[in-house]
Design an enzyme around this catalytic site. Structure first.
Site, PDB file in Angstrom:
ATOM      1  N   SER A 272      61.172  35.344  81.123  1.00 39.20           N
ATOM      2  CA  SER A 272      61.511  34.187  82.188  1.00 39.20           C
ATOM      3  C   SER A 272      61.017  34.828  83.466  1.00 39.20           C
ATOM      4  O   SER A 272      60.131  35.204  83.489  1.00 39.20           O
ATOM      5  CB  SER A 272      62.839  33.843  81.970  1.00 39.20           C
ATOM      6  OG  SER A 272      63.339  33.173  82.907  1.00 39.20           O
ATOM      7  N   ASP A 592      59.123  24.650  76.627  1.00 39.99           N
ATOM      8  CA  ASP A 592      60.059  25.326  75.934  1.00 39.99           C
ATOM      9  C   ASP A 592      61.477  24.804  76.596  1.00 39.99           C
ATOM     10  O   ASP A 592      62.337  25.523  76.440  1.00 39.99           O
ATOM     11  CB  ASP A 592      60.146  26.868  75.808  1.00 39.99           C
ATOM     12  CG  ASP A 592      60.280  27.286  77.354  1.00 39.99           C
ATOM     13  OD1 ASP A 592      60.371  26.463  78.217  1.00 39.99           O
ATOM     14  OD2 ASP A 592      59.925  28.605  77.549  1.00 39.99           O
ATOM     15  N   HIS A 645      63.780  28.059  75.413  1.00 38.61           N
ATOM     16  CA  HIS A 645      63.322  29.351  76.379  1.00 38.61           C
ATOM     17  C   HIS A 645      64.338  30.603  76.102  1.00 38.61           C
ATOM     18  O   HIS A 645      63.451  31.655  76.112  1.00 38.61           O
ATOM     19  CB  HIS A 645      63.944  28.682  77.672  1.00 38.61           C
ATOM     20  CG  HIS A 645      63.383  29.671  78.857  1.00 38.61           C
ATOM     21  ND1 HIS A 645      61.921  29.784  78.955  1.00 38.61           N
ATOM     22  CD2 HIS A 645      63.982  30.472  79.819  1.00 38.61           C
ATOM     23  CE1 HIS A 645      61.933  30.709  80.131  1.00 38.61           C
ATOM     24  NE2 HIS A 645      63.194  30.804  80.510  1.00 38.61           N
TER      25      HIS A 645
END
Lengths: 690, 697
Positions: A272, A592, A645
């Site tokens: 991320s 995602d 994610h």
């Protein structure tokens, strides 16, 4: 109210009666022995008769006599006893029972990748660095105000969040940063947790890195060969160095890892926002000493084997726009639609949202997620990389049915969707062709007259300085693309963006040799920096696909109220067809659930592929996509094939790839690109000088 | 029931309708009793009793045992929840108010106090935890340890010890031959400040010190816990985990990120020896050492603040290695003789513990060093003339105060022979050396092993010895520090072979001898030189005023089948010589005698000596033990005990001042309550480099 309780009680009583009866008789036999005066004849018969009479009596009279209070006590006691009994059974149960149950239901489980690969003979080879993303890292208190007494060294973020519930305002005060400086307010020191515990679990039971770590351990990794590059994810990247020397710390630890592993280079796993943080780090470490780490121009080549970016928002995420603009995302907007009063009205006097927004806006790091590259990447008024150009729309319309049924990866019907319009005011403006939209420029509208009654809003928001005229002007601009979004944010929240703009940049460089690009604010933008000179390095982009991901929003002006945020996602807007990409005021694309594919995939698919101006040394890049499959049943938890994610970090296929690379495989060894989406086709449509 | 009865009337008064119902029920009951009367005489008696009592609620017979239990548990639960709720709703400062109400205003914690004085974080701080206090976690285990991945095996709650003790012992043990993990098992130290802030929940080790440092501005980036696997020998921590390299790199990072300010190192307990080893390692050239160059320490270290440092080892370690006992265990055995000895539970607990602790090489670092020179011979000891009257004085206060003088004299006349660390029998311990006939055990053949060797699965090496060997050991009668090492070699040859590869217990004659470049000498202050760092300071901070094990009276254990053949003779007591339950004690912090903690800083390193060629300044800071005034104080803020001293306010204040930049002189130099300087004088150790007896010859 006693009735049901007494009913249960009598039910259980009748069950235990037989046992009691037996005891009664033994009791009486005892008394008989003790007292020889009692007649022996017919004693047994008497007992039986007595029991026959007594049992019903006992039931009836007993239930009447029990007061409410006693019943409660009895009931709670009963529940507790059962609970303890179950707990005892649970604790004595061998650990493998749940596994047996799961196996009985779903058939034999696949080996976790670590076990599987150990059988193949893989062993720990390259040390591994984990870079956590935004939100997932733990923060702990080192110095606090009066209200936070007793919390020293406790986690404010991550862990159980116990304090959040107990003293929410105190918590907000401590977790917020200073508006002007972007650092801690005076008298407060909140610092990142260090070590693997920083981000192995976000909250109790909610894994982030734990599964990856466990699987790495299976093939022989341990604490000395793993390093969690924890940093304070609220600060802008350069500020983590200024306040905590986090970058220096990472540099030193990577050097130590390489030194203690006989010169084997590290494999970096950023997740991320950690991806952007690590981009920043790579530029920082090679920049000479006062501004950078002074590692010399070949530091990355010497120390890094591969960077395996997981769910990387290289080019930002549209979600962050909604967050900045009105602190909403799809879920919150949907919740608001269902229970309108709950969130909007300050029933509890908490003003939850505005508090959250104020807190959120003090975090500089969130600016890193604003979409980068403007209209070139994200699409303009009438085109976007994910959709065919308007000219082809007719043709595409006919294709659509076959495409969807063919399951060619499209998550929804993209017909008529203008992804390039990140924010539209009303559905009409989202769909009409650009030539028909009259847009009124808002930038020069004076903010002038304040909203009525703004004195009540003690909460710091820049909205209450705007005034009705300005709000109207914003709405009149009708449609915003990735380029004009920045202007919008600058207009709506000038102070905030002033802070953000000093740390982050969202453009595309024309000439990368321009000396201005030595400034640290460009370091985390892949479109304004060069990759380091490290031809042996490899860059992977690993991300999930197959989940609807926010890509554009339809907004409305909220009914005027005193202190609330004047813009809201218009949740009443839905697409025309069942599978339209527009639902609840949000245009979704493939991704995602947080980052759309264009952001995760583009750099590795095109921007850095081969020798480009962004990648002068020709670092090899690989795209690895993981198709989302929801967990088959509840026992699987968050699933081993998830593509979302964060849950992606528990995806077995991804972990296997990571393990293979850590054990020494190259991108070619693990099969090069692995793509389900149309990322290469989309990348072709992006017209960027390489 | 009585409480029930009391509650009933309240209910009735609150609800008159209810009362009416109950009266009805009473009638029913009377009817029921009538039935009983018809049915049988035997039921008459209870009903009569009931009528006699009159007031007694007739419900009683209707409550079955189960119901009463459930009701009772329910009551308890509700009360518990109520209290829990109250406890949680209580403001955090409430206990403090209570304490203050009882004991008067509490002193500010030292961190707060010094912050008001204007002290600020200056030098970065490195903590080196001691033996046992550091956490260990599992990274790879056998089948039985499934589900324990990255859970703490040591430290934390110890939940697993209770659940699967044998599995736990298996994982905590090291390999006998290599001294490293057995294959298939990886147990690794926890890293970070959490490694040793609390040993078990609520039992602080470093937490108080860390919290106080945080008050003056320290945080994660300026503090570093040099966690290491305390089971391994010191050099093996580097071989397996590169722990020494890790510490070096982190200290360099601390100095670099804090503008070149040197670190203050705070080792505790065995960490003291570990850090001595580190200082030698870091300056030794690369293959064996860290290659930091000869001025690494002077460049990076401001001060080494040793807390409770067993520089010269502890006699406790002997008892631990010889018979897996300490004072507490021996006393427990004396109180409940069957409990530990008979293997009622088939656990063989002590033998298992012994086997486990014997695989830990680090325990051998604590064997007393310096031999008879330091610890005394058969007829003398440096603590000679130590009187336990002092302690008695304290206990009985003024009552015996006037007698104290005379008692002192008695004590002096009949002083304990501390030099005899192990004696077989109390008479042997007290007799003058000329009266003791000793038969050398070293040549004795171990020969035939003890009769029943089916207990071979418990590895203690004792079953290899046989009766002859055991007898020979006992017939040597008394052991001084020198002969103790021989004894351990005789009793446990394999273990000591491993130990001597990593540790040495002697006194160097000539420190220039090239053999002292070997790492096994690095943790022995009597066989190494301090680094060349004239600006550095070395402190020794330790508690005094607690009886500390110094020598033992042993006996042969009666039946020697599988159990350990030697035991502390807990029946041996002698008021005058501080002999209690078979243990002679001296002044110290309950674990480390003053001699071991203080000698190096009081004499061995004081000024320019051959052990301290650059003249590093040394300071001794003693803290007199005071038990906590009341239970609310927990482990006390004035404690001098080995671990509890980490919560001693005076010590914390000293540490904080040093970390904030003060030198030893500014702190007030030495602070001594014991007779450490006198005792050091009694030790005859060559300190002058200028008398090179060997080089001249």
């Amino acid at each position: 109210m006693n009735k049901p309780l007494s009913f249960y009680r009598s039910y259980f009583l009748s069950k235990t009666m037989s046992f009691l009866r037996r005891r009664n008789s033994t009791d009486s036999s005892k008394t008989r022995i003790a007292d020889p005066n009692i007649e022996k004849d017919g004693a047994d018969d008497d007992d039986k008769k007595k029991d026959q009479y007594k049992i019903p009596q006992r039931r009836n009279s007993g239930s009447k006599k029990w007061s409410c209070w006693d019943n409660c006590c009895w009931f709670i006691g009963f529940i507790c006893s059962i609970w303890w009994f179950c707990l005892f059974l649970y604790n004595t149960m061998p650990d493998s029972v749940p596994q047996f149950v799961t196996m009985a239901i779903t058939g034999p489980l696949p080996d976790p990748p670590g076990v599987k690969l150990r059988k193949e003979g893989l062993t720990a080879n390259h040390p591994v660095v984990l870079v956590p993303g935004v939100v997932t890292g733990g923060l702990e208190l080192w110095e606090g105000r009066h209200c936070a007494e007793g919390l020293l060294g406790k986690r404010l973020w991550g862990g159980s969040f116990g304090e959040f519930y107990k003293r929410p305002l105190c918590w907000l005060e401590h977790i917020s940063l200073d508006n002007d400086t972007g650092f801690d307010p005076p008298g407060i020191r909140v610092r990142p947790v260090t070590g693997l515990v920083a981000a192995d679990y976000f909250a109790t039971g909610y894994f982030v890195w734990a599964v990856v770590i466990a699987n790495l351990a299976h093939i022989g990794y341990e604490e000395k060969s793993l390093y969690m590059a924890a940093y304070d994810w609220r600060l802008s990247f350069q500020n983590t160095e200024i306040r905590d020397q986090s970058l220096t710390r990472i540099k030193s630890n990577i050097e130590l890892l390489v030194a203690t592993h006989g010169g084997k280079k590290v494999v970096v796993l950023p997740h991320s926002m950690g991806v952007q943080y690590f981009l920043h780090f790579m530029k920082w470490v090679e920049t000479p000493a006062p501004r950078g780490g002074g590692g010399g121009p070949d530091w990355c080549a010497k120390h890094i084997k591969a960077i395996m970016n997981i769910g990387a928002p290289f080019l930002g995420s549209p979600k962050s726009i909604a967050l900045h603009f009105s602190i909403e995302v799809r879920d919150i907007a949907a919740l608001r639609a269902q229970a309108p009063g709950l969130l909007d009205k300050d029933v509890l006097g908490l003003q939850t949202f505005k508090h959250l927004m104020r807190m959120f806006r003090t975090w500089d790091a969130t600016f890193s997620m604003i979409p980068k590259g403007g209209e070139t990447i994200w699409g303009g008024l009438d085109w976007s990389p994910e959709t065919e150009t308007v000219n082809n729309s007719a043709k595409k319309g006919t294709d659509n049915s076959t495409r969807n049924t063919g399951g060619n990866g499209n998550i929804c019907d993209t017909k008529g969707v203008n992804y390039g319009r990140l924010i539209s005011f009303s559905k009409d403006w989202a769909e009409t062709h650009s030539s028909k939209i009259e847009r009124v420029d808002f930038k020069h509208v004076a903010k002038g007259d304040k909203l009525t009654n703004s004195s009540n809003c003690d909460i710091w928001l820049e909205y209450h300085e705007m005034g009705n005229r300005a709000i109207k002007a914003v709405a009149d601009h009708k449609v915003y693309t990735a380029g004009s979004i920045l202007d919008l944010l600058h207009y709506v929240a000038p102070k905030l963006m002033a802070r953000g703009a000093s740390h982050f940049s969202y453009g595309i460089a024309d000439d990368l040799d321009d000396p201005k690009y030595d400034q640290y604010k460009y370091w985390s933008n892949p479109l304004e920096t060069k990759l380091p000179n490290a031809p042996d390095m490899e860059i992977y982009s690993l991300y999930g696909v197959g989940l609807p991901t926010e890509r554009g929003y339809i907004y409305k002006v909220a009914p005027p109220s005193d202190c609330s945020i004047p813009f809201q996602i218009d949740t009443s807007v839905d697409g025309d067809s069942e599978d339209s990409c527009l639902r609840g005021g949000v245009f979704s694309g493939d991704g995602d659930e947080t980052v759309p594919i264009i952001s995760t995939g583009f750099m590795c698919a095109k921007g850095w592929r081969g020798k480009t101006r962004f990648n002068p040394s020709g670092i090899r890049t690989y795209n690895r996509e993981y198709k989302h499959a929801p967990p088959a049943n509840l026992l699987e938890g968050r699933g081993t094939q998830s593509g979302s994610h964060v849950d992606l970090l528990g995806n077995f296929a991804l972990i296997e790839d990571v393990l293979r690379v850590a054990a020494g495989a190259t991108g070619e060894d693990i099969g090069g690109d692995r793509v389900y989406s149309d990322i290469f086709k989309w990348s072709e449509r992006i017209n960027i000088k390489l | 029931m009585s409480s029930l009865r009391r509650r009933k009337p309240i209910n009735e008064s609150s609800d008159s309708k209810h009362k009416a119902e109950e009266e009805d029920e009473d009638h029913d009951d009377v009817d029921a009793d009538g039935d009983d009367d018809v049915n049988g005489k035997n039921k008459k008696t209870p009903s009569k009793i009931k009528k006699k009592r009159g007031e007694k609620p007739p419900k009683q017979p209707k409550w079955s045992c189960m119901d009463t239990c459930c009701w009772f548990i329910g009551c308890i639960c509700i009360t518990w929840w109520l209290l829990l709720f109250l406890y949680n709703a209580m403001p955090a400062s409430f206990p403090q108010y209570v304490t203050e109400a009882i004991t008067g205003p509490l002193p500010d914690p030292p961190g707060v106090k010094l912050k008001k004085e204007g002290l600020e974080a200056k030098h970065p701080v490195v903590f080196v935890p001691g033996i046992v206090t550091g956490g260990l976690e599992l990274w790879q285990g056998r089948e039985c340890a499934e589900g324990l991945f990255r859970k703490r095996l040591w430290g934390g709650t110890f939940g697993e010890v209770y659940k699967r003790p044998l599995c736990w012992v298996e994982h905590m043990s090291l390999d006998n031959e290599t001294g490293l993990d057995p294959c298939g098992i990886r147990v690794r130290p926890v890293s970070g400040l959490v490694a040793a802030d609390y040993f078990a929940p609520g039992y602080f080790v470093w937490a108080v010190l860390i919290a106080n440092l945080a008050r003056i501005g320290y945080e994660d980036k300026t503090m570093y816990m040099a966690a290491y696997d305390w089971r391994l020998s010191f050099q093996n921590t580097e071989v397996r985990d590169q722990t020494l390299s890790r510490i070096k790199s982190n200290i360099e990072l601390l100095v670099a990120t804090n503008g070149g300010r040197k670190v203050v190192v705070i080792p505790h307990s065995m960490g003291v020896l570990y850090f001595l080893h580190f200082m030698k390692w870091v300056e030794a050239p690369a293959p064996m050492g860290g290659g930091g160059g000869p001025d690494w320490c002077s460049k990076h270290i401001k001060a080494v603040v040793n807390i409770g440092g067993p520089f010269l080892g502890v006699p406790k370690a002997i008892a631990g290695l010889f018979s897996a006992e300490a004072k507490d265990i021996a006393v427990a055995r004396a109180l409940a003789p069957g409990f530990l000895d008979n293997d009622i539970f088939q656990f063989q607990t002590l033998q298992h513990v012994m086997r486990m602790s014997r695989t830990w090489d680090s325990t051998m670092s604590m064997i007393p060093r310096g031999g008879n020179t330091i610890w005394g011979g058969l007829d003398w000891s440096p603590e000679e003339g130590n009187s336990c009257a002092k302690k008695r004085e304290k206990k009985n206060e003024t009552q015996i105060a006037d007698q104290a003088g005379s008692e002192n004299a008695v004590c002096k006349a009949k002083s304990a022979n501390y030099g005899r660390i192990i004696s077989f029998g109390k008479d042997v311990a007290e007799a003058p050396s000329s009266d003791i006939e000793r038969i050398d055990f070293r040549g004795a053949i171990k020969g035939h092993s003890a009769a029943n060797t089916t207990c071979r699965d418990v590895w203690t090496e004792y079953h290899d010895m046989g009766f002859a060997g055991i007898k020979a050991v006992a017939e040597y009668k008394t052991y001084t520090a020198d002969s103790l090492v021989d004894l351990l070699h005789f009793v446990a040859p394999k273990m000591m072979a491993r130990g001597t590869a990593h540790f040495s217990y002697g006194v160097a004659d000539n420190l220039d001898d090239p053999k002292y470049k070997h790492y096994k000498y690095w943790s022995n202050p009597l066989e190494t030189r301090l680094p060349n760092a004239p600006d550095m300071e070395i402190y020794s901070l330790y508690g005094v005023g607690l009886p500390t094990e110094r020598a033992y009276v042993y006996k042969l254990s009666p039946h020697a089948e599988c159990s350990i053949p030697f035991k502390i003779d807990t029946s041996a007591d002698d008021e005058d010589t501080c002999l209690r339950d078979g243990v002679y004690s001296v002044d110290g912090d309950e674990t480390v005698p003053v001699l071991s903690a203080g000698f190096m800083c009081a004499k061995g390193w004081r000024g320019k000596t051959r052990f301290n060629p650059s003249g590093i300044r040394t300071y001794i800071r003693e803290y007199n033990h005071l038990p906590p005034a009341n239970l609310l104080e927990g482990r006390g803020t004035l404690s001098g005990a080995h671990v509890d001293i980490m919560g001693n306010f005076a010590l914390i204040e000293d540490v904080i001042r040093i970390a904030a930049g003060a030198s030893g002189e500014e702190l007030g130099g030495d602070q001594v309550y014991s007779k450490i300087f006198n005792w050091s004088e009694n030790i005859n150790l060559q300190l002058d480099e200028e008398i090179p007896v060997h080089s001249s010859s």
